[in-house]
Design an enzyme around this catalytic site. Sequence first.
Site, PDB file in Angstrom:
ATOM      1  N   ARG A 139       0.815  -1.225   0.000  1.00  0.00           N
ATOM      2  CA  ARG A 139       0.000   0.000   0.000  1.00  0.00           C
ATOM      3  C   ARG A 139       0.842   1.266   0.000  1.00  0.00           C
ATOM      4  O   ARG A 139       0.341   2.348  -0.308  1.00  0.00           O
ATOM      5  CB  ARG A 139      -0.937  -0.009   1.217  1.00  0.00           C
ATOM      6  CG  ARG A 139      -2.163  -0.887   1.013  1.00  0.00           C
ATOM      7  CD  ARG A 139      -3.156  -0.650   2.125  1.00  0.00           C
ATOM      8  NE  ARG A 139      -2.797  -1.397   3.337  1.00  0.00           N
ATOM      9  CZ  ARG A 139      -3.320  -1.154   4.533  1.00  0.00           C
ATOM     10  NH1 ARG A 139      -4.189  -0.171   4.693  1.00  0.00           N
ATOM     11  NH2 ARG A 139      -2.960  -1.874   5.578  1.00  0.00           N
TER      12      ARG A 139
ATOM     13  N   TYR B 256      35.250  25.357  -4.596  1.00  0.00           N
ATOM     14  CA  TYR B 256      35.230  24.131  -5.398  1.00  0.00           C
ATOM     15  C   TYR B 256      35.712  24.432  -6.805  1.00  0.00           C
ATOM     16  O   TYR B 256      35.233  25.371  -7.454  1.00  0.00           O
ATOM     17  CB  TYR B 256      33.793  23.590  -5.426  1.00  0.00           C
ATOM     18  CG  TYR B 256      33.602  22.285  -6.157  1.00  0.00           C
ATOM     19  CD1 TYR B 256      34.387  21.179  -5.861  1.00  0.00           C
ATOM     20  CD2 TYR B 256      32.609  22.163  -7.122  1.00  0.00           C
ATOM     21  CE1 TYR B 256      34.187  19.971  -6.517  1.00  0.00           C
ATOM     22  CE2 TYR B 256      32.393  20.954  -7.776  1.00  0.00           C
ATOM     23  CZ  TYR B 256      33.194  19.856  -7.475  1.00  0.00           C
ATOM     24  OH  TYR B 256      33.000  18.672  -8.130  1.00  0.00           O
TER      25      TYR B 256
END
Length: 461
Positions: free
Chosen positions: A28, A384
């Site tokens: 379900r 980065y």
Amino acid sequence: MTQPTTPRSVAAPRSVAAIVLAAGKGTRMKSDTHKVLHPVAGRPMLLHLLAAVGELAPAGVVVVTGAGRDQVGAAVAPFGIATALQAEQLGTGHAVRQAEGALADFDGDVLILYGDVPLVTAATMQRMLDRLRAADAPAAVVLGFRPDDPGAYGRVIADAEGGIVRMVEYKDASDADRAETLCNSGLMAVRAADLWPLLARVGNDNAAGEYYLPDIVMLAAADGRGSAVIETDAHEVAGVNSRGELAAVEAGWQARRRAAAMRDGATLVAPDTIWFAHDTILGRDVTVEPNVVFGPGVTVADGATIHAFSHLERATVGAGAEVGPYARLRPGSVLGVNAKVGNFVEVKNAVLGDGAKASHLTYLGDADIGPGANIGAGTITCNYDGFLKYRTTIGAGAFVGSNSALVAPVAIGAGAIVAAGSVITRDVEPDALALARGRQESRSGWAARFRALMQAKKAAR
């Protein structure tokens, strides 16, 4: 949460082990994720339950798996918890029997729990064990509850002292049985010496053709041994079989957590809009404005303010600090005493010292920012390069002007000033001025001449 690598035999005759049933398919839920791994308050349901079990220092824990066993096994492996496979779904009694081999040498008391009933507390488990160990020595202890709508739950028919007269599954219940409001949660406490012999006698002559765990109560009664029921609140044994039930359990948990936060001295300006994680810690006199989300791993110290529409995860906020509005603290963020992170500021894996502030429109990633430093609007730590992360260090009392880019790895010395609009690629010494931008020029009358030229070109077309 710590657990032993495998169940073990222990000298103490009344030690505890737990069997957690998690073999159901959970159809379900309509999900590729196993039902018991869906989160409540930011933690998978199964891990909520295992954390509570862990508070009892069990001699062993066995999780019975079936469909999705690889997912469940991977989730419990870091805690050294054993698993047992129920290859066929033949009922709860059959599921419990699959753990017999793993607990063959265990001679204490066994708690039987369900992975999709995640919010049972250690205190309630201990109450079950205490009742099992009482002077009248019941064969089993069943955890009962009285829901607003008993629906299709199995019923427990008990006497005034909590002795179980009869237990019956809903499918097999008479109208009189169904009128009873005391329901069976499915959770039980049984001595290992009783559990396995009783389970071996359970049959499947019932409407579902399954081996029902509660049948051991009636089998013990036939042997002249009584069992007992204790009760708990319905919310504690709420089960999850669908997305709707998951949302309802989450909503109930959040409501209780908000009430606890206010009871413990925090101000929630609009409580229903605040979302907590399972491990959120708020100090006294913390103020939380509307629409704030706490992900896992957040601690907020006394007197801090979390302004509206902020999101915090795995972050530490110091005493008297301010966050937001519209701020995001990502994992590894640490704000010192009276530090400030303002609107539309994102912080990740960065430490702001006491009194440091970044008031607006800034990204601070992989950075160490000293006490009293002031980070201007639009500043970015460029951490980065597409492959690796690098760190930026900003000294105490430094001032970084608006719209600056600090290209890591780079260090700004204590007391230094970075001029607005600078791109800093080299270290700046303490108390220095760093200016890194193109030289401004002014050409008198140029704009007017340009407009006239372009208007003439446009007219000629």
